[in-house]
Motif scaffolding. Sequence first.
Motif, PDB file in Angstrom:
ATOM      1  N   VAL A 169       6.413  -6.284  42.832  1.00  0.00           N
ATOM      2  CA  VAL A 169       6.022  -6.572  44.292  1.00  0.00           C
ATOM      3  C   VAL A 169       6.768  -8.009  44.496  1.00  0.00           C
ATOM      4  CG1 VAL A 169       4.441  -7.104  45.978  1.00  0.00           C
ATOM      5  CG2 VAL A 169       3.886  -5.225  44.409  1.00  0.00           C
ATOM      6  N   LEU A 170       7.850  -7.955  45.250  1.00  0.00           N
ATOM      7  CA  LEU A 170       8.458  -9.114  45.550  1.00  0.00           C
ATOM      8  C   LEU A 170       7.815  -9.459  46.777  1.00  0.00           C
ATOM      9  CD1 LEU A 170      10.830 -11.495  45.505  1.00  0.00           C
ATOM     10  CD2 LEU A 170      12.109  -9.833  46.518  1.00  0.00           C
ATOM     11  N   VAL A 171       7.361 -10.867  47.184  1.00  0.00           N
ATOM     12  CA  VAL A 171       6.804 -11.221  48.313  1.00  0.00           C
ATOM     13  C   VAL A 171       7.724 -12.457  48.705  1.00  0.00           C
ATOM     14  CG1 VAL A 171       4.847 -12.124  49.836  1.00  0.00           C
ATOM     15  CG2 VAL A 171       4.469 -10.582  47.742  1.00  0.00           C
ATOM     16  N   CYS A 172       8.625 -12.323  49.597  1.00  0.00           N
ATOM     17  CA  CYS A 172       9.434 -13.489  50.106  1.00  0.00           C
ATOM     18  C   CYS A 172       8.498 -14.116  51.286  1.00  0.00           C
ATOM     19  CB  CYS A 172      10.746 -12.801  50.801  1.00  0.00           C
ATOM     20  SG  CYS A 172      11.560 -11.878  49.866  1.00  0.00           S
ATOM     21  N   ASN A 173       8.023 -15.386  50.936  1.00  0.00           N
ATOM     22  CA  ASN A 173       6.993 -15.839  51.612  1.00  0.00           C
ATOM     23  C   ASN A 173       7.308 -17.163  51.953  1.00  0.00           C
ATOM     24  OD1 ASN A 173       4.208 -16.889  52.709  1.00  0.00           O
ATOM     25  ND2 ASN A 173       4.512 -18.271  50.973  1.00  0.00           N
ATOM     26  N   GLN A 174       8.446 -17.884  51.295  1.00  0.00           N
ATOM     27  CA  GLN A 174       9.063 -19.272  51.557  1.00  0.00           C
ATOM     28  C   GLN A 174       9.312 -19.394  52.887  1.00  0.00           C
ATOM     29  OE1 GLN A 174      11.114 -16.929  50.265  1.00  0.00           O
ATOM     30  NE2 GLN A 174      12.652 -17.497  51.765  1.00  0.00           N
ATOM     31  N   GLY A 175       9.103 -20.582  53.440  1.00  0.00           N
ATOM     32  CA  GLY A 175       9.312 -20.699  54.899  1.00  0.00           C
ATOM     33  C   GLY A 175       9.416 -22.098  55.301  1.00  0.00           C
ATOM     34  N   VAL A 176      10.309 -22.618  56.339  1.00  0.00           N
ATOM     35  CA  VAL A 176      10.130 -23.903  56.787  1.00  0.00           C
ATOM     36  C   VAL A 176       9.918 -23.896  58.498  1.00  0.00           C
ATOM     37  CG1 VAL A 176      11.108 -25.347  54.808  1.00  0.00           C
ATOM     38  CG2 VAL A 176      12.543 -24.324  56.432  1.00  0.00           C
ATOM     39  N   PHE A 177       9.310 -24.736  59.009  1.00  0.00           N
ATOM     40  CA  PHE A 177       9.287 -24.485  60.493  1.00  0.00           C
ATOM     41  C   PHE A 177       9.203 -25.763  61.113  1.00  0.00           C
ATOM     42  CE2 PHE A 177       5.620 -22.733  58.228  1.00  0.00           C
ATOM     43  CZ  PHE A 177       4.750 -23.656  58.506  1.00  0.00           C
ATOM     44  N   ALA A 178       9.784 -26.192  62.026  1.00  0.00           N
ATOM     45  CA  ALA A 178       9.769 -27.267  62.832  1.00  0.00           C
ATOM     46  C   ALA A 178       9.914 -26.986  64.295  1.00  0.00           C
ATOM     47  CB  ALA A 178      10.985 -28.331  62.385  1.00  0.00           C
ATOM     48  N   ALA A 179       8.938 -27.176  65.080  1.00  0.00           N
ATOM     49  CA  ALA A 179       8.890 -26.847  66.591  1.00  0.00           C
ATOM     50  C   ALA A 179       9.474 -27.991  67.405  1.00  0.00           C
ATOM     51  CB  ALA A 179       7.394 -26.334  67.215  1.00  0.00           C
ATOM     52  N   GLU A 180      10.618 -27.686  68.213  1.00  0.00           N
ATOM     53  CA  GLU A 180      11.027 -28.706  69.048  1.00  0.00           C
ATOM     54  C   GLU A 180      12.161 -28.143  70.051  1.00  0.00           C
ATOM     55  OE1 GLU A 180      13.452 -31.287  66.438  1.00  0.00           O
ATOM     56  OE2 GLU A 180      13.227 -33.160  67.854  1.00  0.00           O
ATOM     57  N   GLU A 181      12.250 -28.594  71.277  1.00  0.00           N
ATOM     58  CA  GLU A 181      13.325 -28.057  71.914  1.00  0.00           C
ATOM     59  C   GLU A 181      14.573 -27.965  71.594  1.00  0.00           C
ATOM     60  OE1 GLU A 181      11.013 -30.257  73.228  1.00  0.00           O
ATOM     61  OE2 GLU A 181      10.070 -29.287  75.074  1.00  0.00           O
ATOM     62  N   VAL A 203      17.407 -28.380  72.489  1.00  0.00           N
ATOM     63  CA  VAL A 203      18.521 -29.552  73.024  1.00  0.00           C
ATOM     64  C   VAL A 203      18.125 -30.949  71.944  1.00  0.00           C
ATOM     65  CG1 VAL A 203      18.927 -29.399  75.236  1.00  0.00           C
ATOM     66  CG2 VAL A 203      16.806 -30.277  74.774  1.00  0.00           C
ATOM     67  N   ASP A 204      16.913 -30.967  71.475  1.00  0.00           N
ATOM     68  CA  ASP A 204      16.876 -32.157  70.757  1.00  0.00           C
ATOM     69  C   ASP A 204      16.808 -32.026  69.260  1.00  0.00           C
ATOM     70  OD1 ASP A 204      16.140 -33.664  73.258  1.00  0.00           O
ATOM     71  OD2 ASP A 204      14.182 -32.812  73.335  1.00  0.00           O
ATOM     72  N   GLN A 205      16.813 -30.785  69.045  1.00  0.00           N
ATOM     73  CA  GLN A 205      16.584 -30.360  67.534  1.00  0.00           C
ATOM     74  C   GLN A 205      18.300 -30.448  66.853  1.00  0.00           C
ATOM     75  OE1 GLN A 205      15.282 -26.372  66.261  1.00  0.00           O
ATOM     76  NE2 GLN A 205      13.666 -27.692  65.119  1.00  0.00           N
ATOM     77  N   GLU A 206      18.121 -31.263  65.454  1.00  0.00           N
ATOM     78  CA  GLU A 206      19.234 -31.679  64.996  1.00  0.00           C
ATOM     79  C   GLU A 206      19.661 -30.092  64.343  1.00  0.00           C
ATOM     80  OE1 GLU A 206      20.057 -34.759  63.027  1.00  0.00           O
ATOM     81  OE2 GLU A 206      19.001 -36.372  63.807  1.00  0.00           O
ATOM     82  N   MET A 207      21.187 -29.934  64.097  1.00  0.00           N
ATOM     83  CA  MET A 207      21.859 -28.714  63.750  1.00  0.00           C
ATOM     84  C   MET A 207      21.027 -28.727  62.240  1.00  0.00           C
ATOM     85  SD  MET A 207      22.877 -26.619  65.580  1.00  0.00           S
ATOM     86  CE  MET A 207      23.387 -25.146  64.470  1.00  0.00           C
ATOM     87  N   LYS A 208      21.328 -29.655  61.487  1.00  0.00           N
ATOM     88  CA  LYS A 208      20.743 -29.748  60.193  1.00  0.00           C
ATOM     89  C   LYS A 208      19.451 -29.024  60.046  1.00  0.00           C
ATOM     90  CE  LYS A 208      19.383 -33.180  56.706  1.00  0.00           C
ATOM     91  NZ  LYS A 208      18.095 -32.480  56.786  1.00  0.00           N
ATOM     92  N   VAL A 209      18.486 -29.182  61.054  1.00  0.00           N
ATOM     93  CA  VAL A 209      17.048 -28.573  61.013  1.00  0.00           C
ATOM     94  C   VAL A 209      17.092 -27.273  61.484  1.00  0.00           C
ATOM     95  CG1 VAL A 209      14.780 -28.710  61.898  1.00  0.00           C
ATOM     96  CG2 VAL A 209      16.106 -30.992  61.440  1.00  0.00           C
ATOM     97  N   VAL A 210      18.087 -26.760  62.294  1.00  0.00           N
ATOM     98  CA  VAL A 210      18.199 -25.506  62.924  1.00  0.00           C
ATOM     99  C   VAL A 210      18.827 -24.653  61.380  1.00  0.00           C
ATOM    100  CG1 VAL A 210      19.659 -24.028  64.168  1.00  0.00           C
ATOM    101  CG2 VAL A 210      18.703 -26.151  65.178  1.00  0.00           C
ATOM    102  N   LYS A 211      19.751 -25.150  60.788  1.00  0.00           N
ATOM    103  CA  LYS A 211      20.424 -24.596  59.584  1.00  0.00           C
ATOM    104  C   LYS A 211      19.789 -24.563  58.478  1.00  0.00           C
ATOM    105  CE  LYS A 211      25.504 -25.452  60.461  1.00  0.00           C
ATOM    106  NZ  LYS A 211      26.441 -26.420  60.465  1.00  0.00           N
ATOM    107  N   ASP A 212      18.578 -25.294  58.234  1.00  0.00           N
ATOM    108  CA  ASP A 212      17.694 -25.542  57.027  1.00  0.00           C
ATOM    109  C   ASP A 212      16.650 -24.183  57.493  1.00  0.00           C
ATOM    110  OD1 ASP A 212      16.745 -26.386  54.815  1.00  0.00           O
ATOM    111  OD2 ASP A 212      15.012 -27.240  55.956  1.00  0.00           O
TER     112      ASP A 212
END
Length: 324
Positions: free
Chosen positions: A115-127, A129-138
């Motif tokens: 049973v493989l559970v792919c659970n890893q995740g990162v999340f940053a809530a931000e509009e 227009v303000d979110q850096e592409m680095k954060v989006v790509k991450d």
Amino acid sequence: MANTNLSFLSLFILLPIFFIIFLKLILRPRSVKIPINSRHVFITGGSSGIGLALARQAAAEGAHVTILARNLHNLEEAKTYIQRATGVDVDIVSADVCDFDAVKVAVESVDPIDVLVCNQGVFAAEEIVDQEMKVVKDMIDVNLIGCFNLVKAVLPRMKNRSDRKPVSIAFISSQAGQVGVYGYTAYSASKFGLRGLAEALQQEVIADDIHVSLIFPPDTDTPGLVKEKKRRPPLTSIIAASSGSMKVDEVAKKALNGIKSGSFFVSCNFEGFMLSIATVGLSPQRSCLVAFVEVISIGVLRIVGLCFQWIWYGRIEKWHAQKR
Ligand SMILES: NC(=O)C1=CN([C@@H]2O[C@H](COP(=O)(O)OP(=O)(O)OC[C@H]3O[C@@H](n4cnc5c(N)ncnc54)[C@H](OP(=O)(O)O)[C@@H]3O)[C@@H](O)[C@H]2O)C=CC1
Ligand SMILES: CCCCCCCCCCCCCCCC(=O)[C@@H](N)CO
């Protein structure tokens, strides 16, 4: 009188029964059970939050558990915590899911995975227009590409397993992977991506008795959420609050039960169940009872969904009016 009774009987009892039998005959893939006792459950992001709770519960149910994350110190702490809580030893392995070679080394260093559970995740809530592409790509990298890396690394051995029992690949998505949510452009995109991955993957692996689950939690009290909430736009919180928040152990329990029952869509609370029906599209359904509920309630839930949009856009308009 006898006539009315008869038509009542056929309309509300016989018709649904025949319909459920018809659904039972046509539903594919067929329903399946995935046992976890004495089997190898591999959970990514297992050192914190939902992954850690899942690891503890699976260990308590007799599974041989391995958890993967980057930070070795946190992995060791998680191992100690699970050992104290259950008396069971779990294995730990450190890798970044974004690094395919590292993921390959990690999964090849452990026993074959049931049973493989792919659970890893990162999340940053931000509009956006303000979110850096680095954060989006991450977010896209960890949440979506990371799952591709895991599936690519695990599948060859899983397909060639010697024991032919049914096995599972599960993805922890989010309710924000079923409906777009303000502040979650990148996060929702990463989680919507998982749905395409999961639907297509299920068709590719069904012949190998591999069963895919997609789990959709609402806000869940984890270290990740505590961190995210410090910077959340108020509108994100308002919209996310349309679904009740949950305790991490409840979410882990729903997820584990969903995986064990081989369900494709796994919702975690009542709002999530409605959301899953409203957004069901052409996803597979293995339960004839749930399929029956889908067929009879989908129209009404569209109206409920439109009411939610009415409320959400009302709040967004009000917010912007106040800002001006
Ligand atoms: N909490 C919530 O409200 C909700 C969460 N979800 C989803 O559930 C999942 C778990 O969330 P939650 O428990 O809150 O998260 P946490 O932030 O509490 O834990 C995240 C885990 O993922 C690991 N991780 C992060 N990045 C990587 C990486 N690049 N490679 C390997 N491991 C990594 C972390 O360890 P390390 O940093 O050491 O690598 C940690 O073990 C996520 O997919 C999230 O999107 C869905 C709905 C709601
Ligand atoms: C038709 C019926 C509709 C029923 C109600 C719909 C409610 C939708 C609410 C969306 C909640 C999004 C939570 C995101 C959680 C998450 O992933 C973050 N905490 C990051 O981890």
